[in-house]
Design a protein around this motif. Structure first.
Motif, mmCIF file in Angstrom:
data_model
loop_
_atom_site.group_PDB
_atom_site.id
_atom_site.type_symbol
_atom_site.label_atom_id
_atom_site.label_comp_id
_atom_site.label_asym_id
_atom_site.label_seq_id
_atom_site.Cartn_x
_atom_site.Cartn_y
_atom_site.Cartn_z
ATOM 1 N N PRO A 126 0.812 -1.216 0.000
ATOM 2 C CA PRO A 126 0.000 0.000 0.000
ATOM 3 C C PRO A 126 0.846 1.266 0.000
ATOM 4 N N TYR A 127 0.210 2.379 -0.257
ATOM 5 C CA TYR A 127 0.876 3.671 -0.128
ATOM 6 C C TYR A 127 1.434 3.839 1.282
ATOM 7 N N ALA A 128 0.774 3.226 2.238
ATOM 8 C CA ALA A 128 1.221 3.300 3.632
ATOM 9 C C ALA A 128 2.637 2.778 3.818
ATOM 10 N N ALA A 129 3.040 1.800 3.001
ATOM 11 C CA ALA A 129 4.396 1.269 3.134
ATOM 12 C C ALA A 129 5.421 2.341 2.802
ATOM 13 N N TYR A 130 5.121 3.179 1.816
ATOM 14 C CA TYR A 130 5.999 4.305 1.491
ATOM 15 C C TYR A 130 6.070 5.289 2.655
ATOM 16 N N LEU A 131 4.939 5.527 3.316
ATOM 17 C CA LEU A 131 4.928 6.453 4.449
ATOM 18 C C LEU A 131 5.769 5.936 5.611
ATOM 19 N N ALA A 132 5.833 4.601 5.753
ATOM 20 C CA ALA A 132 6.667 3.957 6.775
ATOM 21 C C ALA A 132 6.369 4.459 8.186
ATOM 22 N N ASP A 133 5.074 4.674 8.462
ATOM 23 C CA ASP A 133 4.678 5.169 9.783
ATOM 24 C C ASP A 133 3.664 4.265 10.484
ATOM 25 N N GLY A 134 3.524 3.048 9.962
ATOM 26 C CA GLY A 134 2.580 2.119 10.566
ATOM 27 C C GLY A 134 1.151 2.272 10.102
ATOM 28 N N SER A 135 0.901 3.143 9.115
ATOM 29 C CA SER A 135 -0.485 3.369 8.706
ATOM 30 C C SER A 135 -1.062 2.233 7.861
ATOM 31 N N GLU A 136 -0.269 1.174 7.617
ATOM 32 C CA GLU A 136 -0.850 -0.058 7.084
ATOM 33 C C GLU A 136 -1.938 -0.589 8.015
ATOM 34 N N TYR A 137 -1.837 -0.197 9.292
ATOM 35 C CA TYR A 137 -2.749 -0.743 10.301
ATOM 36 C C TYR A 137 -3.819 0.258 10.739
ATOM 37 N N THR A 138 -3.865 1.412 10.056
ATOM 38 C CA THR A 138 -4.905 2.397 10.354
ATOM 39 C C THR A 138 -5.631 2.871 9.100
ATOM 40 N N GLY A 139 -4.930 2.886 7.977
ATOM 41 C CA GLY A 139 -5.506 3.438 6.749
ATOM 42 C C GLY A 139 -5.708 4.936 6.808
ATOM 43 N N ALA A 140 -5.021 5.601 7.725
ATOM 44 C CA ALA A 140 -5.232 7.034 7.964
ATOM 45 C C ALA A 140 -4.421 7.887 7.001
ATOM 46 N N TYR A 141 -4.776 7.814 5.742
ATOM 47 C CA TYR A 141 -4.189 8.685 4.720
ATOM 48 C C TYR A 141 -5.214 8.792 3.604
ATOM 49 N N ALA A 204 -14.913 -7.250 11.562
ATOM 50 C CA ALA A 204 -15.980 -6.782 10.682
ATOM 51 C C ALA A 204 -15.548 -5.698 9.695
ATOM 52 N N HIS A 205 -14.360 -5.116 9.883
ATOM 53 C CA HIS A 205 -13.943 -3.964 9.073
ATOM 54 C C HIS A 205 -12.479 -4.092 8.675
ATOM 55 N N ILE A 206 -12.098 -3.435 7.566
ATOM 56 C CA ILE A 206 -10.678 -3.268 7.313
ATOM 57 C C ILE A 206 -10.181 -2.113 8.186
ATOM 58 N N SER A 207 -8.903 -1.840 8.113
ATOM 59 C CA SER A 207 -8.300 -0.953 9.120
ATOM 60 C C SER A 207 -8.841 0.465 9.126
ATOM 61 N N ASP A 208 -9.321 0.987 7.995
ATOM 62 C CA ASP A 208 -9.846 2.358 7.987
ATOM 63 C C ASP A 208 -11.296 2.429 8.447
ATOM 64 N N GLY A 209 -11.892 1.306 8.841
ATOM 65 C CA GLY A 209 -13.260 1.290 9.336
ATOM 66 C C GLY A 209 -14.305 0.908 8.309
ATOM 67 N N THR A 210 -13.902 0.708 7.054
ATOM 68 C CA THR A 210 -14.842 0.276 6.018
ATOM 69 C C THR A 210 -15.258 -1.170 6.265
ATOM 70 N N SER A 211 -16.528 -1.474 6.065
ATOM 71 C CA SER A 211 -16.985 -2.842 6.292
ATOM 72 C C SER A 211 -16.283 -3.803 5.342
ATOM 73 N N ILE A 212 -15.993 -4.989 5.830
ATOM 74 C CA ILE A 212 -15.332 -5.985 4.996
ATOM 75 C C ILE A 212 -16.221 -6.384 3.829
ATOM 76 N N GLU A 213 -17.541 -6.319 4.031
ATOM 77 C CA GLU A 213 -18.457 -6.657 2.942
ATOM 78 C C GLU A 213 -18.305 -5.689 1.766
ATOM 79 N N GLU A 214 -18.067 -4.407 2.050
ATOM 80 C CA GLU A 214 -17.934 -3.425 0.972
ATOM 81 C C GLU A 214 -16.714 -3.715 0.113
ATOM 82 N N VAL A 215 -15.573 -3.986 0.736
ATOM 83 C CA VAL A 215 -14.380 -4.234 -0.071
ATOM 84 C C VAL A 215 -14.448 -5.609 -0.730
ATOM 85 N N ALA A 216 -15.116 -6.557 -0.081
ATOM 86 C CA ALA A 216 -15.290 -7.867 -0.714
ATOM 87 C C ALA A 216 -16.121 -7.748 -1.987
ATOM 88 N N ALA A 217 -17.128 -6.895 -1.966
ATOM 89 C CA ALA A 217 -17.960 -6.696 -3.151
ATOM 90 C C ALA A 217 -17.152 -6.060 -4.279
#
Length: 315
Positions: A126-141, A204-217
């Motif tokens: 993810p783009y988070a890997a470039y940020l190298a600040d742990g946001s792979e686990y928050t999605g806060a970008y 029930a959600h990916i790290s940014d809070g989106t439901s897993i059902e939404e991204v699965a769809a």
């Protein structure tokens, strides 16, 4: 569609490799800094090929390139020219292919007959890997759709040009980034095969809070995404996530958890203690009942874990 589709249709289990960066760290290599394990592409690429060989010898069916942290933007920030950055990404595929050639040549015919010919998965982090600040686990970008595409496009193109058999789009914590990647595949890489896996902090959600059902769809609707699932997340969240995903799609599922420890982006260290309530094998067998076919390990897992998994599954 081709090699990955055939592998999915021909195997009950497909075994991924395990951790790269944290395994290098365990072996005494310093992976601190924004490039993390990718700095060894510049300093000592042989150690990466050696680890690839170890995972293949352990029984991995899919070998993941060392390009998770190797992005054009990140390598340019490190001082490389665009050409050298792209050459470095090409090297990640070359190292994986060299490892595969070496291990497969040395493997006895009887052992070859017990397993499929390994595939090379071009790793798209993810783009988070470039940020190298742990946001792979928050999605806060939050980038625009074209910005995400511009970031990912050159690496994807380079991985494919270098001979990756498929793409492994992994550790995605952000729904907008997932949308951009899926659209990029559809519009510019329509012949590629891929799997996508997300990070999650609950069941029930990916790290940014989106439901897993939404991204699965989103993944279910993609012609290029042949499998989807969860990676680098604590084992305890997988059961609920997989059951929710299965309500949305019949595509094969992907599971490769971390050890259950918590990553601290500020210090680039892993905190708390691992989840030893179940082995990687026990979890893989359990999650298989919910549709998991592509199984392996992520951060803080080892070649020994993959060897145990492969031996037990293949007898």
């Amino acid at each position: 569609m081709g090699k990955f589709k055939d592998l999915l249709e021909g195997q009950d289990y497909i075994i991924l490799d395990g951790a790269l960066g944290t395994e290098l760290e365990k072996r005494g290599y310093d992976v601190s800094g924004k490039l993390w394990s990718a700095k060894y592409l510049l300093e000592n690429p042989q150690v990466i090929q050696d680890l690839h060989e170890t995972y293949l010898q352990a029984g991995a069916d899919i070998l993941t390139t060392s390009s998770y942290q190797a992005t054009v933007q990140g390598l340019e920030d490190f001082g490389l020219s665009e050409k050298v950055a792209l050459d470095t990404i090409t090297l990640t595929v070359d190292l994986a292919k060299a490892a595969r050639d070496k291990v497969w040549t040395e493997l006895a015919d009887a052992d070859k007959n017990k397993r499929p010919y390994p595939l090379i998965s071009g790793d798209v982090g993810p783009y988070a890997a470039y940020l190298a600040d742990g946001s792979e686990y928050t999605g806060a970008y939050d980038l625009g759709q074209e910005d995400y595409k511009n970031f990912h496009r050159p690496r994807i193109q380079t991985l494919l040009d270098a001979g990756s058999d498929l793409l492994g789009i992994e550790t995605i914590p952000n729904v907008n980034e997932a949308k951009a990647l899926i659209d990029l595949l559809a519009t510019e890489f329509s012949q590629v095969e891929a799997y996508i896996s997300f990070t999650a902090q609950d069941n029930a959600h990916i790290s940014d809070g989106t439901s897993i059902e939404e991204v699965a769809a989103l993944c279910d609707a993609s012609q290029q995404v042949l499998a989807l699932g969860i990676n680098c997340s604590a084992p305890r969240v997988f059961d609920g996530l997989l059951k929710r995903i299965r309500q949305v799609t019949d595509k094969p599922l992907v599971t490769y958890p971390n050890s259950g420890e918590i990553y601290d982006g500020a210090t680039q260290t892993w905190k708390s203690v691992p989840d030893n309530s179940h082995t990687l094998l026990e979890n893989a067998l359990l999650w298989h009942q919910s549709g998991a076919k592509v199984v392996g390990g992520c951060c803080r897992t080892s070649p020994e874990d993959i060897a145990y998994l492969a031996k037990a599954i293949r007898g």
